[in-house]
Design a protein around this motif. Structure first.
Motif, PDB file in Angstrom:
ATOM      1  N   VAL A 104      -4.287  -2.348   8.054  1.00 48.12           N
ATOM      2  CA  VAL A 104      -4.314  -0.997   8.620  1.00 48.12           C
ATOM      3  C   VAL A 104      -4.238   0.025   7.485  1.00 48.12           C
ATOM      4  O   VAL A 104      -5.031   0.969   7.409  1.00 48.12           O
ATOM      5  N   GLY A 111       1.723  -0.305  12.211  1.00 48.91           N
ATOM      6  CA  GLY A 111       0.991  -0.905  13.328  1.00 48.91           C
ATOM      7  C   GLY A 111      -0.370  -0.303  13.614  1.00 48.91           C
ATOM      8  O   GLY A 111      -0.684   0.824  13.215  1.00 48.91           O
ATOM      9  N   THR A 136      -0.285  -6.350   1.269  1.00 51.94           N
ATOM     10  CA  THR A 136       1.019  -6.994   1.494  1.00 51.94           C
ATOM     11  C   THR A 136       1.013  -8.019   2.622  1.00 51.94           C
ATOM     12  O   THR A 136       2.015  -8.688   2.828  1.00 51.94           O
ATOM     13  N   THR A 137      -0.088  -8.128   3.376  1.00 52.72           N
ATOM     14  CA  THR A 137      -0.168  -9.177   4.400  1.00 52.72           C
ATOM     15  C   THR A 137      -1.167 -10.239   3.942  1.00 52.72           C
ATOM     16  O   THR A 137      -2.045  -9.969   3.115  1.00 52.72           O
ATOM     17  N   LYS A 160     -12.273  -0.046  18.290  1.00 49.73           N
ATOM     18  CA  LYS A 160     -11.694  -0.477  17.021  1.00 49.73           C
ATOM     19  C   LYS A 160     -12.682  -0.216  15.872  1.00 49.73           C
ATOM     20  O   LYS A 160     -13.861  -0.518  16.001  1.00 49.73           O
TER      21      LYS A 160
HETATM   22  N1  LIG Z   1     -11.763  -3.859   6.089  1.00 53.77           N
HETATM   23  C1  LIG Z   1     -11.964  -5.107   6.433  1.00 53.77           C
HETATM   24  O1  LIG Z   1     -12.869  -5.786   5.943  1.00 53.77           O
HETATM   25  C2  LIG Z   1     -11.038  -5.737   7.436  1.00 53.77           C
HETATM   26  C3  LIG Z   1     -11.095  -7.121   7.657  1.00 53.77           C
HETATM   27  C4  LIG Z   1     -10.195  -7.691   8.554  1.00 53.77           C
HETATM   28  C5  LIG Z   1      -9.279  -6.882   9.216  1.00 53.77           C
HETATM   29  N2  LIG Z   1      -9.258  -5.533   8.987  1.00 53.77           N
HETATM   30  C6  LIG Z   1      -8.278  -4.679   9.666  1.00 53.77           C
HETATM   31  O2  LIG Z   1      -6.976  -5.054   9.240  1.00 53.77           O
HETATM   32  C7  LIG Z   1      -6.048  -4.659  10.249  1.00 53.77           C
HETATM   33  C8  LIG Z   1      -5.036  -5.765  10.430  1.00 53.77           C
HETATM   34  O3  LIG Z   1      -4.379  -5.953   9.211  1.00 53.77           O
HETATM   35  P1  LIG Z   1      -2.955  -6.646   9.129  1.00 53.77           P
HETATM   36  O4  LIG Z   1      -2.947  -7.866   9.949  1.00 53.77           O
HETATM   37  O5  LIG Z   1      -2.620  -6.723   7.698  1.00 53.77           O
HETATM   38  O6  LIG Z   1      -2.033  -5.618   9.950  1.00 53.77           O
HETATM   39  P2  LIG Z   1      -1.040  -4.433   9.572  1.00 53.77           P
HETATM   40  O7  LIG Z   1      -1.519  -3.665   8.407  1.00 53.77           O
HETATM   41  O8  LIG Z   1      -0.796  -3.683  10.828  1.00 53.77           O
HETATM   42  O9  LIG Z   1       0.293  -5.223   9.187  1.00 53.77           O
HETATM   43  C9  LIG Z   1       0.906  -6.007  10.181  1.00 53.77           C
HETATM   44  C10 LIG Z   1       2.400  -5.736  10.264  1.00 53.77           C
HETATM   45  O10 LIG Z   1       3.054  -6.395   9.187  1.00 53.77           O
HETATM   46  C11 LIG Z   1       3.914  -5.473   8.503  1.00 53.77           C
HETATM   47  N3  LIG Z   1       3.945  -5.910   7.112  1.00 53.77           N
HETATM   48  C12 LIG Z   1       2.974  -5.735   6.174  1.00 53.77           C
HETATM   49  N4  LIG Z   1       3.290  -6.375   5.054  1.00 53.77           N
HETATM   50  C13 LIG Z   1       4.485  -6.964   5.256  1.00 53.77           C
HETATM   51  C14 LIG Z   1       5.318  -7.805   4.467  1.00 53.77           C
HETATM   52  N5  LIG Z   1       4.955  -8.185   3.244  1.00 53.77           N
HETATM   53  N6  LIG Z   1       6.476  -8.252   5.022  1.00 53.77           N
HETATM   54  C15 LIG Z   1       6.845  -7.898   6.291  1.00 53.77           C
HETATM   55  N7  LIG Z   1       6.084  -7.133   7.083  1.00 53.77           N
HETATM   56  C16 LIG Z   1       4.916  -6.670   6.577  1.00 53.77           C
HETATM   57  C17 LIG Z   1       3.304  -4.125   8.738  1.00 53.77           C
HETATM   58  O11 LIG Z   1       4.258  -3.116   8.616  1.00 53.77           O
HETATM   59  C18 LIG Z   1       2.791  -4.271  10.168  1.00 53.77           C
HETATM   60  O12 LIG Z   1       3.827  -4.018  11.069  1.00 53.77           O
HETATM   61  C19 LIG Z   1      -6.845  -4.373  11.499  1.00 53.77           C
HETATM   62  O13 LIG Z   1      -6.833  -2.993  11.736  1.00 53.77           O
HETATM   63  C20 LIG Z   1      -8.255  -4.849  11.156  1.00 53.77           C
HETATM   64  O14 LIG Z   1      -9.252  -4.089  11.789  1.00 53.77           O
HETATM   65  C21 LIG Z   1     -10.109  -4.974   8.104  1.00 53.77           C
END
Ligand SMILES: NC(=O)c1ccc[n+]([C@@H]2O[C@H](COP(=O)([O-])OP(=O)(O)OC[C@H]3O[C@@H](n4cnc5c(N)ncnc54)[C@H](O)[C@@H]3O)[C@@H](O)[C@H]2O)c1
Length: 381
Positions: free
Chosen positions: A129, A95, A152-153, A174
Motif C-alpha cells: 500500500v 491498511g 517491509t512486507t 482497486k
Molecule cells: N505495484 C505492484 O506491482 C503491486 C503488486 C502486488 C500488490 N500490490 C499492492 O500491494 C498492496 C498489498 O501490500 P501488502 O500486502 O504489503 O499490504 P500493506 O501494505 O497493507 O501491509 C499489510 C499490513 O502489514 C503491516 N506491516 C507492514 N510491514 C510490517 C512488518 N514488517 N511487521 C508487522 N506489520 C507490518 C502494515 O501496517 C499493514 O497493516 C495492495 O494494495 C496491492 O494492490 C502492488
C-alpha cells in the motif's frame, strides 16, 4: 473531417521522460535495518509510513530521529507529520482502506510544505500500500520527482515494490488510478518479515509460490521441500526465496515494464483471484489467499482445456493446501460462480468478451490464452 483536410503533419520525438526512472537498484541486507544512511542525503526527502510500521521495534531507532510537527487531515485520511532536519515524514493509518487519493494528497501536501523540488525524493517504508501510493505521489508531484523504497512486507519484497506499477484505489475499484513509475532504489531487509502478522505472511507467500511456479522449477521444489521451515520463518530459507523471487520479477519487468507481453504472466491466478477478492468484499480475504485460490482455478481450467495433466494440477493443489490456502472450486467466502465470471469480465486487463487467463502446461510452461465462459464456469464447479 477526413484525412484530406490535414494540410500538414508533424512528428515530435521525445527523450524518455523522468530521468532516474530508467533503472532500479536492489540491495539485499542480511542485518537488522539501520536506515540512518537514508537521512544523509543532499536531496530533501519525504518519508512515508503507516502507524503499525512507525511503531515496529526494529524501526524505532530510525523513526526516533524525527520529531512531531502536527496532526492533519485530507478528507478521509488523518495523518501526522514529523521532521528531521530538512526531511519530512508522513504517518498514515495502516491498511488497504487508506490506499486512497486522500492519502496520496497527504503526501503531496507534505512535500509542498517541506518545499521539495522535482529533484527531491519520496521514500516509502512499508508494504505494498505504502510503496504504491508513495511512488504515485512522486509521479504526479511537480510532474515527477523520484522515489525509493524500504519494503517491509513479504509481498512488497517479492512483488509490489518491483516493477514500477503505482497507484491507489478509487470508487470501489482497486488500483484504478495510477502510473508506471519505478523506484530508483530498493533496500530489502528480509528480517522485517519476522514481525508480520501470520495472515500477512501467508498472503505474501502466495506471490512467492506463484513466481516459482511461473519461472523456476528448482525454487518450486525448494518451497515444497522446505514447507515447515518456511512456515517457521527460517531466515536463511526466506532470504533465499525472497532473493530468487525479486530477481525473477526484475527479469520480467526489465523485458516488459508496461505489461505488453511477458509481464502478463505475473497475473497467474489473479484474474480468478481479483474477482473473488472484490466479490467477497474488499478486505474480507487477503490478496494472497485469493491469488492462491486463483492459481488452483487457473490450473483446473488448464486441465479442462487439455493443457495440463491431472497429476500436475493435484500436485499444485496439494502444495497450496499444505500452506493453508483454500483451493476448493466453490470458495466458502463467496459461492456465486456467475457473479465471479461477470467480475472477471470487468477486470481491467480484459479487452474482449473472452477472458484472458494465464494457464500452465506444467511448472514453468506458461500459456496466455483467451478462455470461453463455459470453461471458466466449469473450473468454478
Ligand atoms: N505495484 C505492484 O506491482 C503491486 C503488486 C502486488 C500488490 N500490490 C499492492 O500491494 C498492496 C498489498 O501490500 P501488502 O500486502 O504489503 O499490504 P500493506 O501494505 O497493507 O501491509 C499489510 C499490513 O502489514 C503491516 N506491516 C507492514 N510491514 C510490517 C512488518 N514488517 N511487521 C508487522 N506489520 C507490518 C502494515 O501496517 C499493514 O497493516 C495492495 O494494495 C496491492 O494492490 C502492488
Amino acid at each position: 473531417m477526413s484525412n484530406n483536410d490535414i494540410f500538414e503533419s508533424l512528428k515530435i520525438k521525445y527523450k524518455p521522460l523522468f530521468v532516474g526512472t530508467e533503472k532500479s537498484k536492489l540491495y539485499f541486507y542480511s542485518t537488522n535495518p539501520s536506515l540512518d544512511f537514508l537521512l544523509e542525503s543532499k536531496k530533501k526527502k519525504i518519508f512515508v509510513t503507516d502507524q503499525t510500521i512507525f511503531n515496529l521495534e526494529l524501526l524505532k531507532p530510525f523513526f526516533n530521529n524525527f520529531k512531531k510537527e502536527s496532526d492533519k487531515s485530507t478528507g478521509g485520511t488523518d495523518y501526522s507529520v514529523y521532521s528531521c532536519d530538512k526531511h519530512g515524514l508522513v504517518v498514515i493509518p495502516a491498511g488497504e482502506k487508506y490506499k486512497t487519493m486522500d492519502s496520496v494528497l497527504s503526501i503531496v501536501k507534505t512535500a509542498l510544505d517541506f518545499n521539495l523540488t522535482r529533484k527531491d525524493m519520496f521514500t516509502a517504508i512499508g508494504g505494498g500500500v505504502l510503496t504504491d501510493i508513495t511512488a504515485f505521489a512522486a509521479s504526479i508531484y511537480k510532474r515527477g520527482a523520484s522515489c525509493e523504497f524500504v519494503p517491509t512486507t513479504l509481498l512488497a519484497m517479492v512483488d509490489a515494490a518491483i516493477g514500477g506499477k503505482t497507484g491507489c484505489d478509487f470508487d470501489d475499484y482497486k488500483n484504478i488510478v495510477g502510473a508506471f513509475f519505478p523506484a530508483k532504489s530498493l533496500y530489502i531487509y528480509p528480517v522485517l518479515i519476522q514481525s508480520l502478522p501470520e495472515k500477512e505472511f501467508i498472503s505474501g507467500f502466495a506471490e512467492a509460490i506463484k513466481t516459482a511456479m511461473l519461472f523456476d522449477r528448482k525454487c518450486y521444489e525448494y518451497i515444497k521441500a522446505n514447507k515447515d521451515k518456511i512456515l517457521a520463518r527460517n531466515p536463511d530459507v526466506l532470504c533465499k526465496i525472497i532473493t530468487f523471487c525479486a530477481k525473477a520479477k526484475a527479469k520480467v519487468v526489465e523485458k516488459d515494464l508496461s505489461e505488453k507481453n511477458i509481464r502478463m504472466l505475473l497475473n497467474f491466478g489473479h484474474t480468478f483471484g481479483h474477482a473473488l477478492e472484490s466479490r467477497a468484499g474488499l478486505g474480507v480475504l487477503t490478496h494472497g489467499e485469493c491469488v492462491a485460490w486463483g492459481i488452483a482455478r487457473a490450473l483446473k481450467a488448464s486441465v479442462l482445456l487439455g493443457l495440463c495433466s491431472e497429476s500436475y494440477y493435484n500436485d499444485a493443489v496439494e502444495t497450496l493446501k499444505s500452506f493453508g490456502y483454500e483451493t476448493s472450486a466453490v470458495h466458502p467466502a463467496y459461492s456465486d460462480s456467475k457473479e465471479i465470471l461477470k467480475t472477471m469480465h470487468n477486470d481491467k486487463k480484459n479487452s474482449s468478451s473472452y477472458v484472458r487467463l494465464i494457464l500452465q502446461k506444467e511448472v514453468c510452461k506458461n500459456v496466455i490464452t483467451e478462455t470461453t465462459e463455459d470453461i471458466i464456469l466449469e473450473a468454478l464447479k
